[in-house]
Design a protein around this motif. Structure first.
Motif, PDB file in Angstrom:
ATOM      1  N   THR A  51       0.033   5.484   1.865  1.00 23.56           N
ATOM      2  CA  THR A  51       0.175   5.523   0.414  1.00 23.56           C
ATOM      3  C   THR A  51      -0.457   6.792  -0.133  1.00 23.56           C
ATOM      4  OG1 THR A  51      -1.885   4.283   0.147  1.00 23.56           O
ATOM      5  CG2 THR A  51       0.168   3.007   0.181  1.00 23.56           C
ATOM      6  N   GLN A  52      -0.185   7.025  -1.400  1.00 25.19           N
ATOM      7  CA  GLN A  52      -0.798   8.136  -2.103  1.00 25.19           C
ATOM      8  C   GLN A  52      -1.875   7.580  -3.024  1.00 25.19           C
ATOM      9  OE1 GLN A  52       2.221  10.493  -4.018  1.00 25.19           O
ATOM     10  NE2 GLN A  52       3.443  10.635  -2.161  1.00 25.19           N
ATOM     11  N   TRP A  53      -2.776   8.478  -3.442  1.00 24.48           N
ATOM     12  CA  TRP A  53      -3.872   8.064  -4.321  1.00 24.48           C
ATOM     13  C   TRP A  53      -3.304   7.350  -5.546  1.00 24.48           C
ATOM     14  CZ3 TRP A  53      -8.753   7.279  -3.729  1.00 24.48           C
ATOM     15  CH2 TRP A  53      -9.549   7.082  -4.840  1.00 24.48           C
ATOM     16  N   GLY A  54      -3.859   6.189  -5.871  1.00 18.04           N
ATOM     17  CA  GLY A  54      -3.426   5.414  -7.028  1.00 18.04           C
ATOM     18  C   GLY A  54      -2.407   4.335  -6.711  1.00 18.04           C
ATOM     19  N   GLN A  55      -1.865   4.342  -5.514  1.00 18.65           N
ATOM     20  CA  GLN A  55      -0.902   3.315  -5.137  1.00 18.65           C
ATOM     21  C   GLN A  55      -1.620   2.121  -4.523  1.00 18.65           C
ATOM     22  OE1 GLN A  55       1.724   5.599  -2.530  1.00 18.65           O
ATOM     23  NE2 GLN A  55       3.280   5.654  -4.149  1.00 18.65           N
ATOM     24  N   GLN A  56      -1.054   0.942  -4.724  1.00 19.56           N
ATOM     25  CA  GLN A  56      -1.594  -0.308  -4.203  1.00 19.56           C
ATOM     26  C   GLN A  56      -0.469  -1.062  -3.518  1.00 19.56           C
ATOM     27  OE1 GLN A  56      -4.809  -1.909  -4.518  1.00 19.56           O
ATOM     28  NE2 GLN A  56      -3.905  -3.430  -3.174  1.00 19.56           N
ATOM     29  N   VAL A  57      -0.746  -1.643  -2.361  1.00 17.70           N
ATOM     30  CA  VAL A  57       0.250  -2.416  -1.622  1.00 17.70           C
ATOM     31  C   VAL A  57       0.062  -3.904  -1.943  1.00 17.70           C
ATOM     32  CG1 VAL A  57       1.182  -2.981   0.657  1.00 17.70           C
ATOM     33  CG2 VAL A  57       0.293  -0.675   0.205  1.00 17.70           C
ATOM     34  N   TYR A  58       1.184  -4.597  -2.074  1.00 15.45           N
ATOM     35  CA  TYR A  58       1.200  -6.025  -2.391  1.00 15.45           C
ATOM     36  C   TYR A  58       2.165  -6.729  -1.444  1.00 15.45           C
ATOM     37  CZ  TYR A  58      -0.765  -4.718  -6.958  1.00 15.45           C
ATOM     38  OH  TYR A  58      -1.558  -4.228  -7.957  1.00 15.45           O
ATOM     39  N   ILE A  73       4.955  -1.508  -3.123  1.00 15.21           N
ATOM     40  CA  ILE A  73       3.907  -0.566  -3.516  1.00 15.21           C
ATOM     41  C   ILE A  73       4.029  -0.363  -5.018  1.00 15.21           C
ATOM     42  CG2 ILE A  73       3.039   1.797  -3.295  1.00 15.21           C
ATOM     43  CD1 ILE A  73       4.101   1.799  -0.417  1.00 15.21           C
ATOM     44  N   LYS A  74       2.890  -0.487  -5.698  1.00 15.85           N
ATOM     45  CA  LYS A  74       2.870  -0.304  -7.142  1.00 15.85           C
ATOM     46  C   LYS A  74       1.813   0.729  -7.508  1.00 15.85           C
ATOM     47  CE  LYS A  74       2.111  -4.369  -9.008  1.00 15.85           C
ATOM     48  NZ  LYS A  74       2.075  -5.692  -9.640  1.00 15.85           N
ATOM     49  N   ALA A  75       2.062   1.423  -8.612  1.00 11.38           N
ATOM     50  CA  ALA A  75       1.107   2.348  -9.203  1.00 11.38           C
ATOM     51  C   ALA A  75       1.370   2.354 -10.706  1.00 11.38           C
ATOM     52  CB  ALA A  75       1.253   3.749  -8.614  1.00 11.38           C
ATOM     53  N   VAL A  76       0.385   2.753 -11.463  1.00 14.46           N
ATOM     54  CA  VAL A  76       0.500   2.765 -12.922  1.00 14.46           C
ATOM     55  C   VAL A  76       1.617   3.719 -13.343  1.00 14.46           C
ATOM     56  CG1 VAL A  76      -0.727   3.292 -15.071  1.00 14.46           C
ATOM     57  CG2 VAL A  76      -1.936   2.204 -13.174  1.00 14.46           C
ATOM     58  N   ASN A  77       2.435   3.272 -14.282  1.00 10.18           N
ATOM     59  CA  ASN A  77       3.504   4.070 -14.892  1.00 10.18           C
ATOM     60  C   ASN A  77       4.541   4.607 -13.900  1.00 10.18           C
ATOM     61  OD1 ASN A  77       2.391   3.724 -17.472  1.00 10.18           O
ATOM     62  ND2 ASN A  77       0.999   5.427 -17.138  1.00 10.18           N
TER      63      ASN A  77
END
Length: 138
Positions: free
Chosen positions: A53-60, A105-109
């Motif tokens: 992942t890249q900085w700011g990404q979260q795995v669900y 994978i989610k990240a803000v905006n």
């Protein structure tokens, strides 16, 4: 430096320990009466996925079960990056049940990134634990 990450790791670590203890109690045939709130016929499922992942990404993880958010990305289960690049989370699921799931994978905006390919499927065991060792499909 993101100071919320260690706190999040601790919170997920405690949740994982509690889920494992609950699973051990529920799976124990010697117990005469389950603790209040403990579900009979459940297993402790640990989802592990290797994902870059890249900085700011979260795995669900999300799936067809309410415990996995019923395919709703807003209700998906967040995975811990404590062992990056392996992300993991522990969930209590019903025993002997077909489960369909995918990692996202989610990240803000930014739009949600769904892993490619067909839904992953499994049937949880009748007792005990279930553990996955998956790789995120780009």
């Amino acid at each position: 430096m993101d100071r919320t990450r260690p706190h999040m790791r601790l919170r997920l670590g405690i949740a994982a320990v509690l889920a494992l203890l609950l699973g051990a109690f529920v799976a124990s045939p010697a117990s005469a009466a389950p603790a209040a709130g403990a579900r009979q016929n459940s297993v402790v499922a640990t989802f592990n996925v290797t994902a870059q992942t890249q900085w700011g990404q979260q795995v669900y993880v999300t799936g067809n079960r309410p415990e996995l958010g019923s395919w709703n990305p807003n209700k998906a289960v967040p995975l811990s990056s404590a062992s990056y690049p392996t992300w993991s989370a522990t969930v209590v699921l019903p025993a002997g049940t077909k489960v369909e799931y995918k990692y996202i994978i989610k990240a803000v905006n930014t739009p949600v990134i769904w892993e490619s390919g067909p839904d992953r499927t499994t049937v949880t065991p009748p007792t005990g634990t279930y553990i996955t060792h998956d790789t995120f499909r780009n």
